[in-house]
Design a protein around this motif. Structure first.
Motif, short mmCIF file in Angstrom:
data_model
loop_
_atom_site.label_atom_id
_atom_site.label_comp_id
_atom_site.label_asym_id
_atom_site.label_seq_id
_atom_site.Cartn_x
_atom_site.Cartn_y
_atom_site.Cartn_z
N THR A 53 1.83 4.71 1.58
CA THR A 53 1.68 5.45 2.83
C THR A 53 2.40 6.79 2.70
O THR A 53 3.01 7.09 1.67
N SER A 54 2.38 7.56 3.76
CA SER A 54 3.06 8.86 3.75
C SER A 54 4.58 8.69 3.65
O SER A 54 5.29 9.63 3.30
N GLN A 58 0.87 -1.18 0.00
CA GLN A 58 0.00 0.00 0.00
C GLN A 58 0.90 1.23 0.00
O GLN A 58 2.07 1.16 0.40
#
Length: 442
Positions: A271-272, A269
């Protein structure tokens, strides 16, 4: 006085879960190109700035958490008149911990390892250790076949003591260690008795409580150290089907017979911090089981060992068995079947100009490259990825081309830890360097 053996057995299994699926896999993952460390300790691992103290916890995990408990559980069971299946399970668990240890450190204490009464356990040659591992697993298989002495319900946390499942795990471990020693004919023979169905895979069970959550979830979704490590551009590039996400789309494995979108979504995924393991509903979800010894490993061992010991047709046959497994979802959690495609390959796909051979390799090398790459992707998050990259590094034509993060050499081993150097006069001297191959990889 010893605890009842069943509680010690549970402790050995929990220790082995931490060993096989925890921080060790992030270190080996950095060393074989799965991850990139971006801060603190993980940044040091990425730049190969390691010291002997970098590996204290893993050594302790092997010997204190797993080997001592496995030996104690075996002794306690024997003291209580329990033999057979329980003894076999303790032997498989011990073999798995020591197999991981010898693959990473080379020479290790085997016969005397985990014996508290031995102050300075002797280190044994890596190749001798692998031979002893095979003997230990053979003993385990005999004990598991006895049909008696199954541990009490709920004390054995993987298969509830099922000897059939444990026997298959033992054979797949035998195949794994024959792969490490490049005895491919024996690896193929062992894998034929190995894990025969995904449900018989040795998985680490997890739940939704803080103390039993998936260990990758605990790092990437809970701990502040999630900011320390991301998925490498190389790993991402192999499976990201979206060119806007893929750092080097020319690496993408997809073709008219292969769509990796579903596997990418399972694994990762955004993410930041960057691309990281999927903590929501995939690989690193809170209650996601973690791979330890699996059906997919067994299939891909049959593919590689079958190719190497029998030939092209046998390797392709088993690769296609793996692809058929993946085509219906494989090891992915609840996949969207519209996002996966693993059609069967035919021999022509590996001919010069075929979809798996656009760069003019021999058909044999094109097949081997595909099998090795498939193993690399499938072993994401497991130590076997690091074992494969070291085993095949000298096969420059077709190995997975992991590039060193710095300098020109890939890491070859864990350093012997400070806690052992300070306490055991038998530690190898001089200490082998981080870049010195172990005996089986020389």
């Amino acid at each position: 006085k010893r605890q009842s053996y069943e509680y010690i057995l549970t402790g050995a299994e929990v220790g082995n879960i931490v060993l096989q699926t925890g921080e060790l896999t992030r270190k080996t993952g950095i060393f074989c190109g799965y991850y990139t460390g971006i801060d603190r300790n993980h940044l040091g691992f990425s730049t190969y700035a390691v010291t002997t103290s970098s590996f204290n916890s893993e050594w302790n995990n092997v010997y204190v958490d797993v080997v001592v408990n496995a030996l104690d559980a075996k002794q306690a069971a024997e003291d209580e008149g329990i033999g057979g299946v329980t003894i076999g399970i303790t032997q498989v668990v011990r073999a798995m911990a020591l197999g991981t240890a010898t693959s990473l450190w080379g020479d290790i204490p085997f016969d005397e390892g985990g014996s508290p009464e031995v102050i300075n356990p002797s280190f044994e040659d890596q190749k001798a250790v692998y031979s002893k591992l095979q003997n230990l697993l053979d003993e385990a298989i005999i004990n598991l076949a006895s049909g008696s002495g199954r541990p009490p319900s709920n004390s054995e946390i993987h298969f509830d003591g099922d000897p059939t499942a444990w026997t298959e795990v033992a054979y797949t471990l035998k195949a794994r260690y024959f792969m490490h020693t490049k005895e491919y004919d024996q690896a193929y023979a062992a894998a034929q008795n190995g894990i025969s169905d995904f449900s018989n895979s040795l998985m680490a069970p997890h739940g939704t409580a803080a103390d039993n959550a998936n260990l990758n979830y605990q790092l990437f979704a809970v701990a502040v150290r999630q900011s320390d490590i991301i998925t490498s551009d190389f790993m991402t590039s192999l499976v990201a089907s979206d060119a806007s996400t893929n750092p080097n789309f020319s690496n993408y494995r997809g073709n008219v017979k292969t769509n990796e979108t579903g596997r990418y979504n399972f694994l990762f995924q955004t993410t930041s911090f960057g691309i990281q393991p999927n903590t929501t509903d995939g690989f690193a979800a809170q209650d996601a089981s973690a791979s330890m010894v699996t059906y997919q490993e067994n299939l891909l061992t049959l593919a590689e060992a079958g190719y190497r010991s029998i030939g092209f047709a046998k390797g392709l046959e088993h690769l296609n068995e793996f692809r058929a497994f993946m085509a219906i979802g494989g090891y992915l959690n609840n996949p969207d079947l519209a996002t996966i495609l693993y059609d069967i390959y035919d021999a022509g796909d590996f001919d010069n100009g075929g979809i798996e051979n656009l760069d003019g390799l021999s058909a044999n090398n094109a097949l081997l490259r595909e099998i090795l790459e498939e193993r690399y992707i499938t072993f994401f998050g497991q130590t076997e990825g690091f074992n494969d990259t070291r085993r095949t590094e000298n096969e420059t034509a077709v190995r997975v081309f992991v590039v060193p993060n710095t300098g020109s050499n890939l890491p070859q081993r864990f350093l012997y830890p400070t806690i052992e150097i300070d306490r055991n006069e038998n530690v190898p001297n001089p200490i082998p360097s981080f870049f010195e191959p172990t005996a089986v990889n020389q």
